[in-house]
Write an enzyme that holds these catalytic residues in place. Structure first.
Site, PDB file in Angstrom:
ATOM      1  CG  ASP A 103      -1.954  -1.069   1.202  1.00 23.25           C
ATOM      2  OD1 ASP A 103      -2.149  -1.668   0.127  1.00 23.25           O
ATOM      3  OD2 ASP A 103      -2.570  -1.342   2.253  1.00 23.25           O
ATOM      4  NE  ARG A 105      -5.390  -3.554   6.038  1.00 25.59           N
ATOM      5  CZ  ARG A 105      -5.482  -4.860   6.281  1.00 25.59           C
ATOM      6  NH1 ARG A 105      -6.585  -5.351   6.742  1.00 25.59           N
ATOM      7  NH2 ARG A 105      -4.458  -5.657   6.074  1.00 25.59           N
ATOM      8  NE  ARG A 110      -1.462  -9.945  -1.074  1.00 24.42           N
ATOM      9  CZ  ARG A 110      -1.983  -9.949   0.136  1.00 24.42           C
ATOM     10  NH1 ARG A 110      -2.104  -8.815   0.803  1.00 24.42           N
ATOM     11  NH2 ARG A 110      -2.359 -11.055   0.716  1.00 24.42           N
TER      12      ARG A 110
HETATM   13  N1  LIG Z   1       1.329  -4.328  17.885  1.00 22.33           N
HETATM   14  C1  LIG Z   1       2.043  -5.427  17.638  1.00 22.33           C
HETATM   15  N2  LIG Z   1       2.996  -5.842  18.520  1.00 22.33           N
HETATM   16  C2  LIG Z   1       3.741  -6.949  18.278  1.00 22.33           C
HETATM   17  N3  LIG Z   1       3.590  -7.713  17.171  1.00 22.33           N
HETATM   18  C3  LIG Z   1       2.675  -7.365  16.262  1.00 22.33           C
HETATM   19  C4  LIG Z   1       1.848  -6.215  16.436  1.00 22.33           C
HETATM   20  N4  LIG Z   1       1.015  -6.125  15.356  1.00 22.33           N
HETATM   21  C5  LIG Z   1       1.321  -7.162  14.554  1.00 22.33           C
HETATM   22  N5  LIG Z   1       2.315  -7.910  15.092  1.00 22.33           N
HETATM   23  C6  LIG Z   1       2.940  -9.111  14.503  1.00 22.33           C
HETATM   24  O1  LIG Z   1       3.284  -8.802  13.145  1.00 22.33           O
HETATM   25  C7  LIG Z   1       2.742  -9.764  12.256  1.00 22.33           C
HETATM   26  C8  LIG Z   1       2.277  -9.094  10.998  1.00 22.33           C
HETATM   27  O2  LIG Z   1       1.339  -8.067  11.293  1.00 22.33           O
HETATM   28  P1  LIG Z   1       0.143  -7.721  10.279  1.00 22.33           P
HETATM   29  O3  LIG Z   1      -0.631  -8.959   9.980  1.00 22.33           O
HETATM   30  O4  LIG Z   1      -0.579  -6.560  10.818  1.00 22.33           O
HETATM   31  O5  LIG Z   1       0.879  -7.381   8.906  1.00 22.33           O
HETATM   32  P2  LIG Z   1       1.845  -6.178   8.550  1.00 22.33           P
HETATM   33  O6  LIG Z   1       3.218  -6.483   8.992  1.00 22.33           O
HETATM   34  O7  LIG Z   1       1.266  -4.899   9.061  1.00 22.33           O
HETATM   35  O8  LIG Z   1       1.825  -6.264   6.958  1.00 22.33           O
HETATM   36  P3  LIG Z   1       0.695  -5.734   5.948  1.00 22.33           P
HETATM   37  O9  LIG Z   1       1.400  -4.722   5.109  1.00 22.33           O
HETATM   38  O10 LIG Z   1       0.299  -6.909   5.161  1.00 22.33           O
HETATM   39  O11 LIG Z   1      -0.416  -5.159   6.755  1.00 22.33           O
HETATM   40  C9  LIG Z   1       1.617 -10.440  12.988  1.00 22.33           C
HETATM   41  O12 LIG Z   1       1.565 -11.796  12.584  1.00 22.33           O
HETATM   42  C10 LIG Z   1       2.022 -10.309  14.461  1.00 22.33           C
HETATM   43  O13 LIG Z   1       2.786 -11.438  14.823  1.00 22.33           O
HETATM   44  O1  LIG Z   2      -6.134 -10.600   2.519  1.00 26.99           O
HETATM   45  P1  LIG Z   2      -4.873 -10.362   3.294  1.00 26.99           P
HETATM   46  O2  LIG Z   2      -3.785 -11.296   2.949  1.00 26.99           O
HETATM   47  O3  LIG Z   2      -5.111 -10.249   4.754  1.00 26.99           O
HETATM   48  O4  LIG Z   2      -4.301  -8.947   2.832  1.00 26.99           O
HETATM   49  C1  LIG Z   2      -5.093  -7.860   2.497  1.00 26.99           C
HETATM   50  C2  LIG Z   2      -4.520  -6.580   2.968  1.00 26.99           C
HETATM   51  O5  LIG Z   2      -3.125  -6.460   2.936  1.00 26.99           O
HETATM   52  C3  LIG Z   2      -2.738  -5.222   2.367  1.00 26.99           C
HETATM   53  O6  LIG Z   2      -2.224  -5.491   1.118  1.00 26.99           O
HETATM   54  C4  LIG Z   2      -1.621  -4.533   3.121  1.00 26.99           C
HETATM   55  O7  LIG Z   2      -1.989  -4.136   4.375  1.00 26.99           O
HETATM   56  C5  LIG Z   2      -4.036  -4.401   2.286  1.00 26.99           C
HETATM   57  O8  LIG Z   2      -4.116  -3.486   1.233  1.00 26.99           O
HETATM   58  C6  LIG Z   2      -5.074  -5.453   2.180  1.00 26.99           C
HETATM   59  O9  LIG Z   2      -6.294  -5.059   2.741  1.00 26.99           O
END
Ligand SMILES: Nc1ncnc2c1ncn2[C@@H]1O[C@H](COP(=O)(O)OP(=O)(O)OP(=O)(O)O)[C@@H](O)[C@H]1O
Ligand SMILES: O=P(O)(O)OC[C@H]1O[C@](O)(CO)[C@@H](O)[C@@H]1O
Ligand SMILES: [Mg+2]
Length: 490
Positions: free
Chosen positions: A220, A265, A378
């Site tokens: 994103d 998102r 993606r």
């Molecule tokens: N506030 C937090 N503190 C510690 N660990 C976290 C926290 N939030 C998320 N995590 C860990 O990070 C991992 C990935 O988080 P999340 O699923 O939100 O994806 P992301 O890294 O934000 O990537 P994306 O760009 O897909 O959203 C989770 O599986 C969890 O283990």
């Molecule tokens: O369906 P998934 O794997 O949870 O991922 C979807 C989300 O991940 C992102 O690509 C990154 O946060 C969002 O744009 C989207 O909503």
């Protein structure tokens, strides 16, 4: 789950308002660690590079548009190889983990961490953690060598697997300690970097000689401070194929409407850039720009106008756009994924039905084709420019860890790679600023209504947010306070 915002910042100040927002170093809590000459100086490929090593005092400025009387402002430590390292090659036991959603380029970063460690620093022991953070304590590991990762950059996804949810900090650090791992490379988005920050804190609390390096990932492009996130260009490129298809379909039938839903998102960067690049899009809807359907100045009125003028039109909608309208009409409950991220309603399907119903009631026949390439943009391998970018990110992370830096994330700031404290990239989220010139360019290219009344515009200007290098204006939204920093416009 932890709150890395509580971590104390390592700040240094200098003349003229210079501030260095520094990253931790292993010697902060292990002052007697020995250092060694960097083996790169004997590497035939690198030995000819003039001034190959980064000066320890080099920093990268966050703000490059300045005025005569501006203070020097915030700086980050420049990334790159140092004269001295804090690990001997045969002592290093590294691991790599990928978490969160997929993003083009993940495999390239994995490949280049492995090859960088091995070819530049002679490291032999590298483990891949299977299936995200929870893989530290519930899954097997894979041994990574340059041979194993040789071709992986040609594939989409992550060879290590990924997951959401599941972050038990002490179990993760127990696993790191038990396996004798001393360099941890963590690829992922905002949630992942929050996780990395608490892992680092626990490692520091236990006094372990373990470097923790984050590589920010998000399709994103909503991570602040860095210029752009890897995979974003690939996703925008791939989105063109869906938009082209929508255009061809809409052109070929009477009153054809092509509707494309793209990821995003909370931030509409993919939709905005895909729209700007295509020039075939008549309307782009993103989470940052509220819109309405009925009545004067609404979406339905605009669609009717475009169809009467042109006989066809293309609409691009980001998945997070219009969620308030969808929830209102479906009276849906808030749902979350395993990581606590809000699960969105399918705005694409919802708006397709809305448009069809509206024109059926008006007895104006339209032909709407809905294309949802969400995961297609993606789940692909990264394009050439992203591959080069991923290589630099991986190498910057490797140089940082070898030099003893820890608790940092890496990325380009105004074109120069820097080591950035975790909290700087997790405390805010980049958003499209609809009072900036980039959004104005988009409005002028699509001719769509802004859906704003003068009161909304005044409010949006008040909410104006700080910049990254990607866009004209400053566009990081501080989740806590919406604080405004100086805008810098092209
Ligand atoms: N506030 C937090 N503190 C510690 N660990 C976290 C926290 N939030 C998320 N995590 C860990 O990070 C991992 C990935 O988080 P999340 O699923 O939100 O994806 P992301 O890294 O934000 O990537 P994306 O760009 O897909 O959203 C989770 O599986 C969890 O283990
Ligand atoms: O369906 P998934 O794997 O949870 O991922 C979807 C989300 O991940 C992102 O690509 C990154 O946060 C969002 O744009 C989207 O909503
Ligand atoms: Mg996230």
């Amino acid at each position: 789950m932890g709150n890395p915002g509580d971590t104390q910042m390592k700040l240094a100040t200098g003349e003229g308002g210079y501030v260095l927002e520094d990253v931790p170093h292993l010697t902060d809590y292990l002052p007697d660690l020995p250092s060694y000459p960097n083996p790169l100086q004997d590497n035939p490929a690198y030995s000819a590079v003039k001034q190959y090593f980064v000066n320890d005092d080099d920093t990268v400025t966050q703000k490059i548009v300045v005025h005569k009387d501006s203070t020097r402002g915030v700086h980050f430590r420049r990334a790159g190889p140092r004269q001295r390292v804090y690990f001997e090659s045969d002592e290093v036991h590294a691991c790599i983990v990928t978490c969160g959603g997929l993003c083009p380029g993940l495999n390239t970063v994995i490949r280049e961490i492995v090859c960088g460690l091995c070819h530049m620093y002679g490291v032999k022991k590298i483990l891949g953690i299977d299936g995200g953070y929870r893989g530290f304590y519930s899954k097997n590991t894979v041994t990574l060598t340059p041979k194993v990762v040789n071709d992986i950059h040609k594939r989409g996804g992550t060879v290590l697997g990924t997951s959401r949810g599941g972050h038990d900090t002490s179990k993760i650090v127990d696993s790191i300690q038990d396996r004798g791992i001393n360099q941890v490379y963590i690829l992922g988005g905002d949630g992942t970097q929050r996780g990395a920050a608490v892992i680092f804190e626990e490692i520091r609390r236990r006094g372990l000689k373990v470097a923790v390096a984050g590589i920010p990932k998000t399709i994103d492009n909503d991570i602040p401070v860095i210029d752009k996130s890897f995979g974003f260009d690939t996703a925008v490129e791939e989105a063109q194929r869906a938009i082209n298809a929508a255009h061809v379909e809409s052109l070929s039938i009477e009153n054809g409407v092509g509707l494309v839903k793209l990821m995003g998102r909370y931030s509409g960067f993919i939709a905005m850039y895909a729209t700007l690049a295509s020039r075939d899009v008549d309307c782009c809807l993103i989470p940052e720009s509220p819109f309405y359907l009925e009545g004067s100045g609404g979406l339905y009125e605009y669609i009717e106008k475009r169809l009467k003028e042109n006989g066809h039109m293309v609409i691009v909608i980001a998945e997070g756009a219009g969620q308030d309208l969808v929830s209102e009409s479906l009276q849906s409950m808030d749902q979350q994924d395993a990581s606590g991220n809000k699960l969105l309603q399918d705005v694409g399907l919802w708006i397709s039905h809305g448009i069809k119903d509206h024109f059926a009631k008006k007895k104006m026949p339209i032909n709407l084709k809905y294309i949802d390439p969400t995961y297609m943009i993606r789940a692909i391998p990264s394009i050439a420019s992203d591959n080069v970018y991923c290589t630099l990110l991986a190498h910057s992370a490797v140089h940082g860890a070898m030099a003893g830096y820890t608790g940092f994330t890496v990325g380009p700031v105004n074109g120069r790679h820097a080591y950035i404290p975790f909290n700087r990239i997790t405390e805010k989220q980049n958003k499209v600023v609809i009072t900036d010139r980039m959004w104005a360019r988009l409005l002028s290219s699509t001719n769509q209504p802004s859906f704003l009344n003068p009161k909304d515009i005044a409010e949006a200007k008040e909410e104006k947010q700080p910049a990254t290098g990607l866009l004209d204006g400053e566009n990081c939204k501080d989740k806590k306070s919406n604080t405004e920093e100086d805008p810098c416009m092209v």
